[in-house]
Design an enzyme around this catalytic site. Structure first.
Site, PDB file in Angstrom:
ATOM      1  N   SER A   1      -2.772  -2.772   9.230  1.00  0.00           N
ATOM      2  CA  SER A   1      -3.497  -2.467  10.461  1.00  0.00           C
ATOM      3  C   SER A   1      -2.600  -1.816  11.501  1.00  0.00           C
ATOM      4  O   SER A   1      -3.096  -1.227  12.450  1.00  0.00           O
ATOM      5  CB  SER A   1      -4.148  -3.720  11.037  1.00  0.00           C
ATOM      6  OG  SER A   1      -3.166  -4.679  11.344  1.00  0.00           O
TER       7      SER A   1
ATOM      8  N   HIS B   1       0.014  -4.750  16.916  1.00  0.00           N
ATOM      9  CA  HIS B   1      -1.037  -3.751  17.091  1.00  0.00           C
ATOM     10  C   HIS B   1      -0.747  -2.854  18.287  1.00  0.00           C
ATOM     11  O   HIS B   1      -0.970  -1.642  18.234  1.00  0.00           O
ATOM     12  CB  HIS B   1      -2.380  -4.448  17.276  1.00  0.00           C
ATOM     13  CG  HIS B   1      -2.860  -5.141  16.049  1.00  0.00           C
ATOM     14  ND1 HIS B   1      -3.845  -6.100  16.067  1.00  0.00           N
ATOM     15  CD2 HIS B   1      -2.476  -5.026  14.747  1.00  0.00           C
ATOM     16  CE1 HIS B   1      -4.061  -6.546  14.833  1.00  0.00           C
ATOM     17  NE2 HIS B   1      -3.247  -5.899  14.025  1.00  0.00           N
TER      18      HIS B   1
END
Length: 264
Positions: free
Chosen positions: A133, A186
């Site tokens: 991710s 992230h």
């Protein structure tokens, strides 16, 4: 072929068969690494995840391997589903060799090093991260900058939300809804994506003459199925390629420009 509302198995199958080479390789690698993590003989998570205090010159491979390692099959599948369309678009725009050089180079190591510096130097912590991710949010950051240039605001009622903020909103939604995700990981990914989208890291793209030499020398376009050549992509660093029905050159464009897991 059977079809559900809004979904066609025929279209899905056709889409999968049209995936370019590097995107296919990444999907297979993620699944293979997950399979290898099942036996207890090899602690793959301990070997390849990004653990800040274990990153040394001898273990620098962690800066590139951690996106391929996932904590569970659900983690791996969700990341593959999110990553595939973004990676496919990137590869079709910039070519297979460029994608390999960037995603096993600066587009992975730069956010990884940024994470290590902040985690150890500022937060004084040592949380390990893994998962593709970080690539998802990096590519979303690039796409957000591209979208912002053509559509600066997303209008919801009386609110005008800058379109470049949409990856940040997604990050916080993921952090709230899914436990054990790395908010910092992230954010590092999307930060590098923003910088690439603005164009400040366009110099990291490998030189075109080197790519052309490798492709010609190894005859990659003829040898490798689903390979995307520097001359076969539709968009990319040198804009839309001229066709037989179009005169003039193309416009130059910039390179868009506890263990925590990365992603859902």
């Amino acid at each position: 072929m059977p079809a559900m509302r809004g979904f066609s198995t025929l279209r899905a199958r056709s889409y999968i068969f049209r995936l370019p080479l590097f995107t296919r390789a990444i999907i297979i690698a993620i699944l293979v690494f997950w399979i290898l993590s099942i036996p207890s003989l090899w602690d793959l998570h301990q070997w390849g995840s990004l653990i800040p205090d274990k990153v040394t010159f001898a273990t620098a491979y962690r800066l590139s391997t951690f996106p391929l390692i996932h904590s569970s099959v659900v983690h791996a599948v969700l990341n593959v589903v999110a990553l595939t369309p973004l990676m496919e678009r990137f590869e079709n725009e910039y070519g297979t060799l460029t994608s390999i050089a960037l995603f096993f180079g600066p587009l992975t190591t730069v956010p990884a090093l940024l994470y290590v510096v902040i985690e150890v130097g500022i937060l004084r912590a040592n949380n390990a991260v893994m998962g593709a991710s970080i690539w998802v949010f990096l590519l979303l950051g690039m796409e957000a900058i591209r979208t912002y240039r053509s559509n600066p605001h997303l209008v919801i009622g009386t609110y005008h939300i800058p379109t470049w903020t949409t990856p940040l909103l997604m990050i916080f939604v993921v952090a709230v809804l899914i436990p054990n995700t790395s908010l910092l990981g992230h954010l590092c990914g999307v930060a590098v994506g923003y910088i690439c989208g603005i164009g400040y890291l366009k110099f990291i793209a490998p030189p075109e003459w080197a790519l052309r030499w490798i492709e010609t020398r190894l005859n990659l376009l003829a040898v490798l199925p689903h390979y995307v050549s520097i001359d076969q992509k539709t968009y990319g660093r040198f804009g839309v390629l001229p066709s037989t029905t179009r005169s003039g050159g193309s416009n130059a464009t910039e390179l868009l420009g506890s263990t925590q897991r990365l992603g859902p």
